[in-house]
Each structure stands twice: as C-alpha cells, then as structure tokens.
Design a protein around this motif. Structure first.
Motif, PDB file in Angstrom:
ATOM      1  N   TYR A   1     -25.182  13.509  -5.985  1.00 21.15           N
ATOM      2  CA  TYR A   1     -24.869  14.633  -6.511  1.00 21.15           C
ATOM      3  C   TYR A   1     -25.513  15.979  -6.183  1.00 21.15           C
ATOM      4  O   TYR A   1     -26.564  15.891  -5.966  1.00 21.15           O
ATOM      5  N   THR A   2     -24.800  16.955  -6.484  1.00 23.95           N
ATOM      6  CA  THR A   2     -25.557  18.121  -6.317  1.00 23.95           C
ATOM      7  C   THR A   2     -25.109  18.970  -7.733  1.00 23.95           C
ATOM      8  O   THR A   2     -24.172  18.604  -8.129  1.00 23.95           O
ATOM      9  N   GLY A   3     -25.619  20.058  -7.816  1.00 24.26           N
ATOM     10  CA  GLY A   3     -25.434  20.811  -9.101  1.00 24.26           C
ATOM     11  C   GLY A   3     -25.772  22.314  -9.258  1.00 24.26           C
ATOM     12  O   GLY A   3     -26.585  22.547  -8.185  1.00 24.26           O
ATOM     13  N   ARG A   4     -25.013  22.972  -9.813  1.00 29.02           N
ATOM     14  CA  ARG A   4     -25.371  24.365 -10.020  1.00 29.02           C
ATOM     15  C   ARG A   4     -25.053  24.952 -11.265  1.00 29.02           C
ATOM     16  O   ARG A   4     -24.110  24.322 -11.878  1.00 29.02           O
ATOM     17  N   ALA A   5     -25.480  26.321 -11.673  1.00 25.18           N
ATOM     18  CA  ALA A   5     -25.032  26.835 -12.677  1.00 25.18           C
ATOM     19  C   ALA A   5     -24.048  27.619 -12.488  1.00 25.18           C
ATOM     20  O   ALA A   5     -24.024  28.513 -11.754  1.00 25.18           O
ATOM     21  N   GLU A   6     -23.178  27.752 -13.476  1.00 28.73           N
ATOM     22  CA  GLU A   6     -21.801  28.649 -13.436  1.00 28.73           C
ATOM     23  C   GLU A   6     -21.834  29.460 -14.495  1.00 28.73           C
ATOM     24  O   GLU A   6     -22.128  29.055 -15.848  1.00 28.73           O
TER      25      GLU A   6
ATOM     26  N   GLY B   1     -22.914  29.727 -20.251  1.00 29.28           N
ATOM     27  CA  GLY B   1     -22.816  29.048 -18.739  1.00 29.28           C
ATOM     28  C   GLY B   1     -22.990  27.573 -18.894  1.00 29.28           C
ATOM     29  O   GLY B   1     -23.075  27.084 -20.079  1.00 29.28           O
ATOM     30  N   VAL B   2     -22.795  27.035 -17.813  1.00 27.24           N
ATOM     31  CA  VAL B   2     -22.944  25.395 -17.741  1.00 27.24           C
ATOM     32  C   VAL B   2     -23.548  25.028 -16.247  1.00 27.24           C
ATOM     33  O   VAL B   2     -23.336  25.861 -15.214  1.00 27.24           O
TER      34      VAL B   2
ATOM     35  N   PRO C   1     -23.984  18.718 -23.278  1.00 23.76           N
ATOM     36  CA  PRO C   1     -25.342  18.699 -22.971  1.00 23.76           C
ATOM     37  C   PRO C   1     -25.923  19.543 -21.724  1.00 23.76           C
ATOM     38  O   PRO C   1     -27.287  19.827 -21.794  1.00 23.76           O
ATOM     39  N   ASP C   2     -24.858  19.810 -20.888  1.00 22.87           N
ATOM     40  CA  ASP C   2     -25.416  20.795 -19.838  1.00 22.87           C
ATOM     41  C   ASP C   2     -24.986  22.097 -20.029  1.00 22.87           C
ATOM     42  O   ASP C   2     -25.260  23.041 -19.017  1.00 22.87           O
ATOM     43  N   GLY C   3     -24.640  22.433 -21.121  1.00 23.50           N
ATOM     44  CA  GLY C   3     -24.263  23.967 -21.409  1.00 23.50           C
ATOM     45  C   GLY C   3     -25.451  24.684 -21.538  1.00 23.50           C
ATOM     46  O   GLY C   3     -26.557  24.432 -22.040  1.00 23.50           O
ATOM     47  N   LEU C   4     -25.298  26.023 -21.482  1.00 21.52           N
ATOM     48  CA  LEU C   4     -26.152  27.148 -21.573  1.00 21.52           C
ATOM     49  C   LEU C   4     -25.660  28.183 -22.288  1.00 21.52           C
ATOM     50  O   LEU C   4     -24.373  28.778 -22.177  1.00 21.52           O
ATOM     51  N   PHE C   5     -26.274  28.485 -23.309  1.00 18.84           N
ATOM     52  CA  PHE C   5     -25.689  29.372 -24.550  1.00 18.84           C
ATOM     53  C   PHE C   5     -26.493  30.655 -24.483  1.00 18.84           C
ATOM     54  O   PHE C   5     -27.573  30.481 -24.709  1.00 18.84           O
TER      55      PHE C   5
END
Length: 407
Positions: A102-107, A114-115, A200-204
């Motif tokens: 997997y790869t990941g990024r913040a949006e 964000g997430v 759980p991967d949310g950014l608030f």
C-alpha cells in the motif's frame, strides 16, 4: 508492517512495523503508518508513517547462530522482481510472500479537516499480479486465499471476505458498530476487528497542533472496542475497550489504535510504553500480564524464527555499516549481524527478508531511503534482491509498503 499502526507509530515516534508470518505486523500498520502530506502540511505524520529505516553499508556476521550456517543451507524457493518497484508481479521467498502493498497520503477536506488515505494493491492469486483496489483497509489470511476487506469512509459496519483467486467478496460479515481495522489470527480462523467512533485515519481541525511552525489538523482517538469474529460462522462478539490511558490519565497515540493478535493467537495486544512495548488483553478485553516470551523479545516489531530459537532485533549499524541484529529468543543476546536496515520476516529458519538501502549510495541525508527488499542468509554472506529500489525520498507519496504473509 500490518498498516494498523500507521499514524499512531508516527505520532509516538516509533518505527513502522510490517506484518509478517508470525502475524506481528504491520503495524505499519502494525506498520502500519506511512506517507506524504503536501496540502495539509502534515508531512511529518505521514512521513513517519512511511519510513522504514535508517542508513548505512553492508555488514558482517557476529554472534552464536545456534550452530546454523545459512550459506550451507539451500536457498529457499524465491520469486524475485529486482527490476520492479513497486512490484507488478508476485514476490516470494520460502514460507512468505508479498500478499499486498500500500501507499498513503494525506488529503485536505473543505472544512479544514483531512484524512490519511491508503491505496492498496492486492495479489490476484490466479494471475500472480498485484492489482490496485478501492478498499480502505485489508488483511490477508495465512495461506493467501482470503482477504478481509473494509470499504471506504471508515468506520464501516460490514467486513468482506474476499477470494484472492477471483477478486470477489464471497461473504459479508455485518456488525452493529463501525470498524476501521482488521487482522487475521495466526491460524486464519478468527479476525479481530477494531471499532471506532470516528475515522481512525481522520485529521481534525479541532485537534490541530503545531508542526514545523504551522498549525495542522490532527488525529482524534475514538476507539470503542473490538470484535472477535469466527471466520467460518461469521459470529462476531463485541467487547468494549476504549483507548488506554497512561498513569497521568492521558490517552497516548493517534487516531488508529488497532488491536493485534499475539504470536500464539491466544491474546490481543496494542503498543504501550513499557519494557515489552506492548500491553496484552484476553479475547474478552481484560488486561493481562505480559507473557514471559514477549517480555524478552526487545521491541514490538520483533519476529520469531519458525523454530522459535531466534528473533529479529533492531538496526545496529556503526561506522557506516548497514546491519541489523538477530537475537537469541531466550536470552536476548546477539546471535548474528545481517545486512539490512530493517528485518521484516523469516523466509525459513536460516533466511530473512529485509529492507536494505543501496550500499553504493547509502549515506545519512542522501540515499538511506533508496532501499529494496532483499533475502539475506543468517550468516550474512548471501544477499538476493527481491524488489527494485524505492525512490530515495521519505516524503514520496507513492512510497510502497509490503504486507508479508505466510503462503
């Protein structure tokens, strides 16, 4: 890895963990945390998520390997793709294979939240190729025939059991409380599914903090408990288990706080700031003492050899060496030094899978992140590239992290 720990490991300053044959994982998720953030300015969170190692140059064997000299043993069955990064076709060695990556990024979201999103590529068992998926989270069962998958917009109230040969979900397990992470037990007969009130991967925005002189949205702990699911019947038993507080009454860690199986599949655990690096629970959620073997293993990502005599240690390079320790599982003493920045899994009792940076370019601040998967003998004399090199940039959004599974 597993990705269970992705963001949590970053925030706690832990190394990413990759899931392995004894089901440690990750933890990248249980290794789980990795990736880049451009628009949100939270590159540090996702970068720590992605990071797999420190830097250095090939090393030497050292210590007592219980009389085993790997170079005298035949190399395990290997399927290598040294020209592919990320891989397009199956990578495997001995008992384990890359079942997914997997790869990941913040949006960034319009309301200031964000997430961190993960893009999973899963092995198609019929073609032997990795195919991109739209699943938000997944884990692959030992034997590599079935994957447990979660849909987008976590948390969700059903878990799919997907056939790796057909790519289709054969059955859905419905639950009453939303879940955001799943992991198979070592025998593949049960799942632990961690439940959350929020993604759980949310950014608030309301959990913002200062990072590199900028205010950025942060994670919010929202774990409510977990389900233990019998895969055959679909029975799902829920236990309440909110985030654990430290002795000062504070919740540590980030938003993702997935539970994982112990090596023997009898207990569950999560990372904790104690000598073992873990706190353990019974399957009905009661905190229990750290098992004796676990207490001696040194760090949460340690992986036992199949014969349970040796265990992977941490990076031990000095004076430019790129080496990691292998330890005696009973005494904790060094048994060997093998090439590699991070030891991920055992192909068999005498061979390991590891990340290693390019010996010709590996120097702090320059090439330590240009690393590839390798197969290395326990005596350190044989190194076989398994994948191509990842781009030499910790913050690269397409930096891939493997999921290693028993095949």
């Amino acid at each position: 890895m597993k990705p269970e720990q992705l963001v949590r490991d970053d925030l706690e300053g832990k190394a990413q963990e990759v899931r392995s044959p004894d089901r440690e994982a990750e933890q990248v998720h249980r290794a789980r945390r990795r990736r880049k953030v451009r628009s949100l300015g939270v590159a540090g969170i996702v970068a720590a998520v992605v990071a797999a190692g420190v830097a250095v140059s090939l090393g030497v064997n050292g210590g007592d390997t219980h009389g085993r000299h790997a170079s005298a043993h035949p190399t395990p069955d290997v399927v290598a793709r040294p020209d592919q990064s990320p891989p397009r076709e199956l990578i495997a060695a001995g008992k384990v294979a890359v079942s997914a990556y997997y790869t990941g990024r913040a949006e960034k979201r319009s309301n200031g939240d964000g997430v961190v999103t993960f893009e999973w590529s899963l092995l198609n068992a019929a073609t032997g190729r990795y195919e991109k998926t739209d699943w938000a989270w997944l884990d692959v069962a030992p034997g590599m025939k079935t994957a447990a998958v979660l849909e987008r917009d976590l948390p969700v109230k059903r878990i799919g059991l997907l056939n790796l040969a057909t790519g289709k979900v054969e059955r859905w397990v419905k639950v009453d409380k939303g879940v955001g992470g799943v992991q198979f037990s070592p025998d593949g007969k049960r799942l632990v599914a961690t439940a959350y009130g929020l993604n759980p991967d949310g950014l608030f925005k309301e959990a913002s903090y200062r990072l590199n002189d900028k205010t950025v949205p942060g994670p919010k702990p929202s774990r409510t408990g977990f389900y233990v699911i019998d895969v055959a019947s679909g029975r799902a038993d829920f236990t309440e288990r909110p985030p654990k507080k430290n002795d000062r009454g504070f919740i540590t860690g980030g938003g993702r706080q997935d539970l994982s199986w112990s090596r023997d599949g009898k207990l569950l655990w999560e990372p904790w700031r104690n000598k073992a690096g873990k706190v353990f629970y019974s399957v009905d959620g009661k905190e229990v003492p750290v098992p004796k073997l676990e207490a001696n293993l040194g760090h949460p990502g340690a992986v036992l050899s199949p014969d349970r005599k040796l265990v992977t240690g941490e990076f031990a390079g000095q004076n430019g060496q790129i080496v990691s320790e292998v330890l005696d599982a009973k005494t904790g003493k060094r048994a060997a030094l093998v090439p590699g920045q991070q030891l991920l899994a055992w192909a068999d009792d005498d061979w390991l899978i590891a990340w290693r940076c390019d010996p010709e370019q590996c120097s702090p601040g320059k090439g330590e992140f240009r690393n590839q998967l390798i197969l290395v003998s326990l005596d350190g004399k044989s190194v076989t590239p398994l994948s191509g090199f990842r781009k030499a940039d910790l913050h690269y959004s397409d930096r891939w992290t493997p999921v290693l599974t028993e095949r």
